[in-house]
Each structure stands twice: as structure tokens, then as C-alpha cells.
Design a protein around this motif. Structure first.
Motif, mmCIF file in Angstrom:
data_model
loop_
_atom_site.group_PDB
_atom_site.id
_atom_site.type_symbol
_atom_site.label_atom_id
_atom_site.label_comp_id
_atom_site.label_asym_id
_atom_site.label_seq_id
_atom_site.Cartn_x
_atom_site.Cartn_y
_atom_site.Cartn_z
ATOM 1 N N LEU A 67 -2.435 -3.969 -7.190
ATOM 2 C CA LEU A 67 -1.941 -2.604 -7.007
ATOM 3 C C LEU A 67 -1.006 -2.215 -8.145
ATOM 4 O O LEU A 67 -1.061 -1.073 -8.638
ATOM 5 C CB LEU A 67 -1.245 -2.448 -5.660
ATOM 6 C CG LEU A 67 -2.163 -2.394 -4.445
ATOM 7 C CD1 LEU A 67 -1.351 -2.378 -3.155
ATOM 8 C CD2 LEU A 67 -3.090 -1.193 -4.510
ATOM 9 N N ASP A 68 -0.153 -3.120 -8.550
ATOM 10 C CA ASP A 68 0.739 -2.816 -9.668
ATOM 11 C C ASP A 68 -0.055 -2.573 -10.947
ATOM 12 O O ASP A 68 0.227 -1.629 -11.694
ATOM 13 C CB ASP A 68 1.755 -3.932 -9.869
ATOM 14 C CG ASP A 68 2.753 -3.583 -10.962
ATOM 15 O OD1 ASP A 68 3.442 -2.560 -10.829
ATOM 16 O OD2 ASP A 68 2.803 -4.314 -11.965
ATOM 17 N N THR B 175 4.007 1.520 -0.947
ATOM 18 C CA THR B 175 4.760 1.573 -2.200
ATOM 19 C C THR B 175 3.941 2.176 -3.333
ATOM 20 O O THR B 175 4.452 2.959 -4.135
ATOM 21 C CB THR B 175 5.230 0.154 -2.593
ATOM 22 O OG1 THR B 175 6.114 -0.322 -1.582
ATOM 23 C CG2 THR B 175 5.924 0.133 -3.945
ATOM 24 N N PHE B 176 2.647 1.829 -3.389
ATOM 25 C CA PHE B 176 1.806 2.275 -4.495
ATOM 26 C C PHE B 176 0.963 3.504 -4.168
ATOM 27 O O PHE B 176 0.113 3.908 -4.955
ATOM 28 C CB PHE B 176 0.921 1.120 -4.991
ATOM 29 C CG PHE B 176 1.710 0.107 -5.761
ATOM 30 C CD1 PHE B 176 2.067 0.331 -7.083
ATOM 31 C CD2 PHE B 176 2.125 -1.072 -5.155
ATOM 32 C CE1 PHE B 176 2.814 -0.593 -7.792
ATOM 33 C CE2 PHE B 176 2.876 -2.000 -5.862
ATOM 34 C CZ PHE B 176 3.221 -1.764 -7.184
ATOM 35 N N LEU C 210 -1.941 0.935 -10.218
ATOM 36 C CA LEU C 210 -1.202 2.135 -9.825
ATOM 37 C C LEU C 210 0.257 2.147 -10.256
ATOM 38 O O LEU C 210 0.941 3.159 -10.054
ATOM 39 C CB LEU C 210 -1.286 2.313 -8.303
ATOM 40 C CG LEU C 210 -2.710 2.443 -7.739
ATOM 41 C CD1 LEU C 210 -2.702 2.310 -6.221
ATOM 42 C CD2 LEU C 210 -3.319 3.762 -8.171
ATOM 43 N N GLY C 211 0.741 1.056 -10.806
ATOM 44 C CA GLY C 211 2.145 0.984 -11.204
ATOM 45 C C GLY C 211 2.449 1.845 -12.426
ATOM 46 O O GLY C 211 1.563 2.207 -13.185
ATOM 47 N N SER D 140 0.830 -1.205 0.000
ATOM 48 C CA SER D 140 0.000 0.000 0.000
ATOM 49 C C SER D 140 0.865 1.254 0.000
ATOM 50 O O SER D 140 0.631 2.195 -0.762
ATOM 51 C CB SER D 140 -0.925 0.014 1.219
ATOM 52 O OG SER D 140 -1.852 -1.033 1.165
ATOM 53 N N SER E 282 -0.626 -7.205 -4.162
ATOM 54 C CA SER E 282 0.523 -6.593 -4.830
ATOM 55 C C SER E 282 0.353 -6.572 -6.346
ATOM 56 O O SER E 282 0.646 -5.565 -6.998
ATOM 57 C CB SER E 282 1.813 -7.336 -4.457
ATOM 58 O OG SER E 282 2.099 -7.140 -3.094
#
Length: 179
Positions: free
Chosen positions: A173-174, A34-35, A177-178, A32, A170
Motif C-alpha cells: 500500500l505504501d 490510512t492509505f 499509494l504513499g 487500508s 502495508s
């Protein structure tokens, strides 16, 4: 984001309360952070599970762990504990003035699921949303049907499909939002 511990199902389809785990809290909070997720709700109505989560969070946010690993402190400080997803949604609505859309994930294909590119475009509208992940064997059918949006499942090249919720969070999220 929210990690649901109730209502979720067991492998037989029975509605259960699942246990809060240290690994889920750490890994999903780190993903969370990280993104750029603004908040990570751990949803459980069980007092012993809320107490366990609070103890883990406290160690890393205000306790000895905060000095030992400040990066972990940054990540775990995103966590809020809620009795229900409705409580989390109410909190977000009070802060933003707008009810968040409930966006759920599921390992099983759903007739009305939305692809990641489509939802990523929708996110650009700036409306608040809660991205919800289920523990155990996933959220109940009724919970999924009541959601505003259901995202496509993560599908690999084999017929095996039983990712940990940490891995699924993960990956999603990538995708959303990556860079």
C-alpha cells in the motif's frame, strides 16, 4: 483490497481454507484506512469464519468498541465479507459499471509480474481494481495465473522471504499509494 482465505495453499502445496485472524482484520483495515482504500474484503466461504469475522467487526463498528476507539471503528467499517472474490468483483462492478481488474501479490517471482511504479501509473487511469493478498502459504497457482495483473514480490536483502500478510499489505500500500 481483498484478503483470500480460500483458495490458498499450505506449506505442502495443498489447497486449504485458512483461518480468519483478529490481527489480520485489524491491521489490514487500519492500513487500508490510512492509505485511502475504499473497501477491504475478507474472502472465505466458511460460515464459522464469516461469523467470527462479523463478530470482530461488529464489536468495533457498532458495539462497545466503537465508542472506546472511534479510529478503529473507521478502519473496520471498511471490511466486507464475501464468499468468493467473484462475489466481491460483482459488487464492485454493480457500483462502478465496470469489472475490476484482479491484481494479485505473491512472495514468489512470477514471469509476468509488474513493478510497482508501472502499476501505480496504471492506477491513474481510474479503472476499478481489487488488490488481492493470500493467507497461509499464498494463493493457488491457478488463481495467480487467472489474475489480470501480478505484482512483483517484496524482496529484502536476505534469502529469507516469509512476511506476514499484514506486513506485506502495508508495504505494498505504501509503494502504491504513499506520498
Amino acid at each position: 483490497m481483498a484478503l483470500m482465505h480460500y483458495p490458498v495453499t499450505d506449506k505442502n502445496g495443498q489447497v486449504i481454507h485458512s483461518a480468519v485472524t483478529n490481527l489480520d482484520l485489524h491491521d489490514i483495515a487500519r492500513a487500508s484506512r490510512t492509505f485511502g482504500v475504499s473497501r477491504f474484503y475478507v474472502v472465505t466461504p466458511l460460515e464459522d469464519q464469516k461469523s467470527l469475522a462479523q463478530k470482530i467487526i461488529g464489536h468495533w463498528v457498532t458495539g462497545a468498541g466503537s465508542e472506546y476507539n472511534p479510529k478503529r471503528q473507521q478502519a473496520l467499517s471498511l471490511i466486507r465479507i464475501a464468499d468468493s472474490l467473484e462475489d466481491a468483483a460483482r459488487e464492485i462492478e454493480q457500483e462502478t459499471g465496470e469489472r475490476p481488474e484482479i491484481v494479485v501479490t505473491d512472495a514468489r517471482p512470477q514471469a509476468r509480474s509488474m513493478g510497482y511504479a508501472d502499476f501505480r501509473s496504471r492506477m491513474e487511469l481510474g479503472k476499478p481494481f481489487i488488490l488481492v493478498f493470500g493467507t497461509a502459504w499464498g494463493m493457488t497457482k491457478e488463481f495467480i495465473e487467472a489474475a489480470d495483473i501480478v505484482l512483483d514480490p517484496i524482496v529484502g536483502p536476505t534469502d529469507y522471504n516469509h512476511l506476514s500478510v499484514r506486513s506485506a499489505a502495508s508495504i505494498i500500500l505504501d509503494r502504491l499509494l504513499g506520498r
